[in-house]
Design an enzyme around this catalytic site. Sequence first.
Site, PDB file in Angstrom:
ATOM      1  N   GLU A  92       0.813  -1.210   0.000  1.00 46.90           N
ATOM      2  CA  GLU A  92       0.000   0.000   0.000  1.00 46.90           C
ATOM      3  C   GLU A  92       0.845   1.258   0.000  1.00 46.90           C
ATOM      4  O   GLU A  92       1.916   1.313   0.612  1.00 46.90           O
ATOM      5  CB  GLU A  92      -0.911   0.003   1.234  1.00 46.90           C
ATOM      6  CG  GLU A  92      -1.867  -1.157   1.194  1.00 46.90           C
ATOM      7  CD  GLU A  92      -2.876  -1.160   2.322  1.00 46.90           C
ATOM      8  OE1 GLU A  92      -3.570  -2.156   2.475  1.00 46.90           O
ATOM      9  OE2 GLU A  92      -2.954  -0.165   3.062  1.00 46.90           O
ATOM     10  N   CYS A 105       3.162   8.390   1.487  1.00 44.04           N
ATOM     11  CA  CYS A 105       3.679   7.470   2.495  1.00 44.04           C
ATOM     12  C   CYS A 105       4.012   6.153   1.787  1.00 44.04           C
ATOM     13  O   CYS A 105       3.134   5.558   1.160  1.00 44.04           O
ATOM     14  CB  CYS A 105       2.598   7.259   3.561  1.00 44.04           C
ATOM     15  SG  CYS A 105       3.073   6.092   4.853  1.00 44.04           S
ATOM     16  N   CYS A 112       6.530  -7.014   8.281  1.00 46.72           N
ATOM     17  CA  CYS A 112       7.567  -6.397   9.122  1.00 46.72           C
ATOM     18  C   CYS A 112       7.945  -7.360  10.239  1.00 46.72           C
ATOM     19  O   CYS A 112       7.074  -7.939  10.887  1.00 46.72           O
ATOM     20  CB  CYS A 112       7.047  -5.085   9.722  1.00 46.72           C
ATOM     21  SG  CYS A 112       8.293  -4.236  10.719  1.00 46.72           S
ATOM     22  N   CYS A 116       5.773  -4.992  16.485  1.00 41.83           N
ATOM     23  CA  CYS A 116       5.282  -4.176  17.600  1.00 41.83           C
ATOM     24  C   CYS A 116       3.851  -4.607  17.931  1.00 41.83           C
ATOM     25  O   CYS A 116       3.068  -4.932  17.037  1.00 41.83           O
ATOM     26  CB  CYS A 116       5.318  -2.696  17.227  1.00 41.83           C
ATOM     27  SG  CYS A 116       6.979  -2.178  16.782  1.00 41.83           S
ATOM     28  N   CYS A 119       0.698  -2.838  16.153  1.00 48.98           N
ATOM     29  CA  CYS A 119       0.757  -2.448  14.746  1.00 48.98           C
ATOM     30  C   CYS A 119       0.156  -3.497  13.820  1.00 48.98           C
ATOM     31  O   CYS A 119       0.391  -4.698  13.981  1.00 48.98           O
ATOM     32  CB  CYS A 119       2.206  -2.202  14.357  1.00 48.98           C
ATOM     33  SG  CYS A 119       2.423  -1.828  12.603  1.00 48.98           S
ATOM     34  N   SER A 196      11.030   7.068   9.151  1.00 51.78           N
ATOM     35  CA  SER A 196      10.673   6.677  10.521  1.00 51.78           C
ATOM     36  C   SER A 196      11.212   5.288  10.825  1.00 51.78           C
ATOM     37  O   SER A 196      11.049   4.354  10.041  1.00 51.78           O
ATOM     38  CB  SER A 196       9.146   6.682  10.662  1.00 51.78           C
ATOM     39  OG  SER A 196       8.770   6.163  11.925  1.00 51.78           O
ATOM     40  N   SER A 219      10.275   5.997  16.506  1.00 52.08           N
ATOM     41  CA  SER A 219       9.085   5.554  17.231  1.00 52.08           C
ATOM     42  C   SER A 219       9.474   5.226  18.666  1.00 52.08           C
ATOM     43  O   SER A 219      10.029   4.164  18.933  1.00 52.08           O
ATOM     44  CB  SER A 219       8.501   4.307  16.555  1.00 52.08           C
ATOM     45  OG  SER A 219       8.053   4.641  15.267  1.00 52.08           O
ATOM     46  N   HIS A 221       7.285   5.884  21.764  1.00 52.23           N
ATOM     47  CA  HIS A 221       6.033   5.329  22.289  1.00 52.23           C
ATOM     48  C   HIS A 221       5.973   5.038  23.787  1.00 52.23           C
ATOM     49  O   HIS A 221       4.898   4.673  24.301  1.00 52.23           O
ATOM     50  CB  HIS A 221       5.619   4.050  21.541  1.00 52.23           C
ATOM     51  CG  HIS A 221       5.501   4.205  20.053  1.00 52.23           C
ATOM     52  ND1 HIS A 221       5.099   5.368  19.450  1.00 52.23           N
ATOM     53  CD2 HIS A 221       5.734   3.333  19.028  1.00 52.23           C
ATOM     54  CE1 HIS A 221       5.090   5.206  18.132  1.00 52.23           C
ATOM     55  NE2 HIS A 221       5.478   3.992  17.850  1.00 52.23           N
ATOM     56  N   CYS A 341      -0.883   6.310   8.130  1.00 57.11           N
ATOM     57  CA  CYS A 341       0.414   5.639   8.114  1.00 57.11           C
ATOM     58  C   CYS A 341       0.508   4.718   9.325  1.00 57.11           C
ATOM     59  O   CYS A 341      -0.009   5.015  10.386  1.00 57.11           O
ATOM     60  CB  CYS A 341       1.534   6.661   8.191  1.00 57.11           C
ATOM     61  SG  CYS A 341       1.818   7.464   6.650  1.00 57.11           S
TER      62      CYS A 341
END
Length: 353
Positions: A92, A105, A112, A116, A119, A196, A219, A221, A341
Amino acid sequence: MSKPSIYGLTFEQLTAWLAERGHKKSRALAVWDWLYRKRVTSFGEMTDVHASCLELLAEHYDIQTLSEHTKQESADGTIKFLLKLTDGNLIETVLMRHKFGLSVCVTTQVGCNIGCSFCASGLLAKSRDLTAGEIVGQIMKVQLHLDAIGNEERVSHIVVMGIGEPFDNFENMIDFLDVVKDHKGLAIGARHITVSTSGLASKIREFTDRNVGVNLAVSLHAPNNELRTRIMKINRAIPIEELMESIDYYLSKNKRRVTLEYILLRDVNDQREHALELAELISDRRQQVNVNLIPYNPVDEHSQYQRSEQESIRVFYDTLKKQEVSVSVRLEHGTDIDAACGQLRSKQIKASV
Ligand code: SAH
Ligand code: SF4
């Protein structure tokens, strides 16, 4: 076997490739101009380039290797493109409209591996890295879509915040940045590009040494190791101290501020004491970092997390402000089409696994 995309070659790589085969630099310049300024989609259209050069290129490369699967447009003008790779995988790419321009983006990996806990992208283990050509191809897909509309709009900004961990696909990401920044081509300003990362400290150092010039977002968080490890398991391997040292290294070599991303998860990391702890953590670097608060987009499979209440977001924001931390709240785009995103994983992708 499908051919790779020529978009994956930096100008230097294209020049060297052609030179090895007896073609001068002027040919590389002409090809580059057709690719990124005139934006043709076949070698045959490069009418002033010698036929022998075009034959050679067409024998080894395709131009665009991504095909459009579907496209969804949101009420606010955000467009989510679902693109198909030659191996059938879907990725995407999102176009967002802002007052300051148009940003895209991009996705850097299929899935991935960082995993996390909040996510959507991390639900799918990485099946492969995208090539530089496939990352540039996303920008070109969007730019050609804009060209076809005919309003002379240009992609002016890029955020590398789609599916994947860009620092886990380091060399391809660097080549991608080299291509899109190139003044002879798309000429997207380094200051208009943000990468990022979930915080791969050694790669933040390498990124610093490579002097790429684009903005860095990390990131974070959570303000402490216990909480961050709970939310992001990568923190076990790379704890906050190590991460902050790598950020300090970046800051020592760059005048740009680093963005620290902070997703607000209801009753997990969004309390006033977390804001105070965060302010303390970054107190020595207050002039050099921006904290970007991100309203959480709930993910079906991660039902343990909810979006923070508006009131908690306000208190968190005000607490940081009072501590003289530079802070902003991320504006959301395309929430009606799940296009934010970090939220990039379509229903189609879900259906295909
Ligand atoms: N892998 C990189 C870049 C892609 S994610 C990284 O983690 O930084 C881009 C940003 O979106 C990250 O800050 C990520 O934490 C955030 N994000 C992921 N899932 C999200 C969600 N459901 N809602 C809001 N932000 C999310
Ligand atoms: Fe990967 Fe980033 Fe999602 Fe973490 S937040 S799983 S690093 S895409």
